[in-house]
Design a protein around this motif. Structure first.
Motif, PDB file in Angstrom:
ATOM      1  N   SER A 139       0.849  -1.185   0.000  1.00 49.05           N
ATOM      2  CA  SER A 139       0.000   0.000   0.000  1.00 49.05           C
ATOM      3  C   SER A 139       0.883   1.234   0.000  1.00 49.05           C
ATOM      4  N   ASN A 296       3.875   3.569  12.355  1.00 46.70           N
ATOM      5  CA  ASN A 296       3.302   3.417  11.024  1.00 46.70           C
ATOM      6  C   ASN A 296       3.703   2.127  10.318  1.00 46.70           C
ATOM      7  N   ARG A 300       0.848  -0.682   9.149  1.00 40.85           N
ATOM      8  CA  ARG A 300       0.744  -0.982   7.725  1.00 40.85           C
ATOM      9  C   ARG A 300       0.949  -2.474   7.490  1.00 40.85           C
ATOM     10  N   ASN A 342      -3.541   3.009   3.362  1.00 44.88           N
ATOM     11  CA  ASN A 342      -2.601   2.084   3.990  1.00 44.88           C
ATOM     12  C   ASN A 342      -3.002   1.685   5.412  1.00 44.88           C
ATOM     13  N   ALA A 344      -2.923   3.365   8.092  1.00 48.93           N
ATOM     14  CA  ALA A 344      -2.114   3.963   9.157  1.00 48.93           C
ATOM     15  C   ALA A 344      -2.484   5.405   9.444  1.00 48.93           C
TER      16      ALA A 344
END
Length: 456
Positions: A139, A296, A300, A342, A344
């Protein structure tokens, strides 16, 4: 029944209209406030307007992961081969097969390679082949090019090692001033120009030391105070697959292993056997890092793992989004206004309504994994990204924070003394969002004050 819902809607509007914006521009705030133990909504201000949630999006992804995978879900990392082992020599290629373990740190890599040594293998006569086929594609996180090199920008990868960062640990003791890499990276030269910085207070070691990576060389120069003994700083010197290969070789050499003869990418062949394997921490432990420290790369990886575990189309990203939306539908929630990139919140494009995220949090608080989600949230004035905010409210308040260039957001729970809980979701989308955080916090305090006194 119809009149009941009309009356409830009127009450919501009245209550929303009565809120004090504390100077926030009217079109900047989205707010949803509701008790966990009731189906009513107490405040809904622009709550159905899709907005950028920044990192509070991690709550949606984390909840969906708990719902789809369960809190005890784990990832497995394996070293596999079809080649024979003769007199301690693996006479062929070694395949490193990853599943995207979000917490695959240096110690876990050492554990994996120690398993190879325990099997009696001391030399890899073939190549190290990196099998990253667990994800069909990654992503995106577009629009953050200026943040390249930051740890939060490390992309997810089935073989993501140490979050793609090397830690430099500085020492200043009776043995002198020095620096070492963790994990060790084969092929990387560490060039140190460090001297004794005396008795100054350390603080952040980067105040005293310049660190940079150029090609295959990491430079560290400056004066290291004695108070900095043991201090650490990180760097991202390589792309993920290069980093994984260099870390593998560096740790393998530290265990007195020799080889491999080069690095390649490929898929493990049929019939390969596992020579060593390690199991990750459970998903519930990963969520602690995801939410308390807004990690993050880890979230993800969670997002993509949901797609890998339910490969309906074979497109990992599309399957991940489908899994999130299926979790919503399974709990009777409407995904109107939701846009995922994504999972996040590290996105210029992701959107969610305060109403939807609030309803997710209410469902989560009533569900079987409520404790796992709650334990992952920062505690006001104590932990994670909330350590220096809401100091007066303390452990009764647990919120996930979100910050982007034009976004300030919070979402989570506040608990009364009698145990009843309040869901709070608040987004500020505005070019001056950073300077509007005190006003955002004031709006949150008002909602808590009203609920505490049963004033709403």
């Amino acid at each position: 029944m119809r009149n009941k819902w009309i009356l409830m809607a009127m009450l919501v509007c009245l209550r929303a209209g009565a809120i004090d914006l504390h100077g926030l521009p009217q079109d900047s705030l989205s707010l949803w406030v509701a008790p966990v133990e009731s189906d009513r909504v107490d405040i809904a201000y622009r709550a159905d307007q899709p907005a950028s949630p920044a990192s509070t999006m991690k709550l949606l992804t984390g909840w969906a992961a708990l719902d789809r995978l369960g809190p005890d879900f784990t990832w497995h990392t394996r070293l596999m081969s079809t080649a024979p082992v003769v007199d301690g020599v693996l006479e062929g290629d070694l395949y490193w097969v990853g599943e995207g373990d979000p917490r695959f740190f240096g110690a876990r890599l050492r554990e994996l390679l120690d398993g190879l040594r325990q099997r009696g293998i001391r030399k890899i006569a073939g190549r190290l082949v990196l099998d990253a086929s667990a994800y069909s594609r990654l992503s995106s996180a577009d629009g953050f090019e200026q943040d390249e090199g930051e740890s939060f920008m490390a992309p997810p990868d089935p073989l993501l090692t140490n979050l793609n960062v090397v830690w430099l640990r500085f020492f200043n003791d009776e043995q002198g001033v020095r620096v070492v890499l963790d994990p060790p990276l084969a092929g990387i030269t560490l060039e140190s120009h460090l001297t004794d910085g005396g008795g100054a207070t350390c603080g952040d070691v980067r105040r005293w030391v310049l660190i940079k990576a150029t090609g295959n060389t990491i430079f560290a120069a400056g004066k290291v105070p004695r108070d900095c003994d043991g201090s650490m700083a990180y760097l991202q010197p390589l792309e993920p697959e290069q980093f994984a290969a260099a870390a593998f070789a560096g740790v393998w050499q530290s265990l007195s292993g020799s080889g491999p003869l080069g690095v390649a990418s490929g898929k493990v062949p049929e019939g390969a056997r596992a020579l060593a394997s390690v199991t990750s921490d459970p998903l519930s432990r990963v969520l602690v890092d995801v939410n308390k420290f807004s990690n993050n790369p880890m979230v993800r990886s969670l997002f993509l793992t949901m797609g890998r575990q339910a490969p309906e189309s074979g497109d990992t990203v599309a399957d991940a989004e489908r899994a999130v939306r299926q979790a919503l539908v399974a709990h009777g929630l409407d995904g109107h206004g939701l846009k995922l990139e994504n999972g996040a919140g590290l996105s210029r494009d992701e959107r969610v309504t305060a109403s939807l995220l609030g309803q997710v949090l209410r469902v989560a608080a009533r569900g079987p994994y409520a404790d796992e989600l709650l334990a992952s949230l920062p505690i006001a004035g104590q932990t994670g990204t909330l350590k220096h905010r809401f100091l007066d409210l303390g452990p009764a308040l647990r919120l996930k924070t979100g910050t982007l260039k034009d976004v300030a957001a919070v979402a989570g729970y506040w608990q009364r003394r009698d145990g009843r809980r309040l869901v709070i979701v608040a987004f500020v989308n505005h070019p001056q969002a950073a300077s509007l955080k005190p006003a955002l916090d004031a709006v949150v305090r008002d909602a808590i004050r009203r609920y505490e006194s049963d004033g709403i």
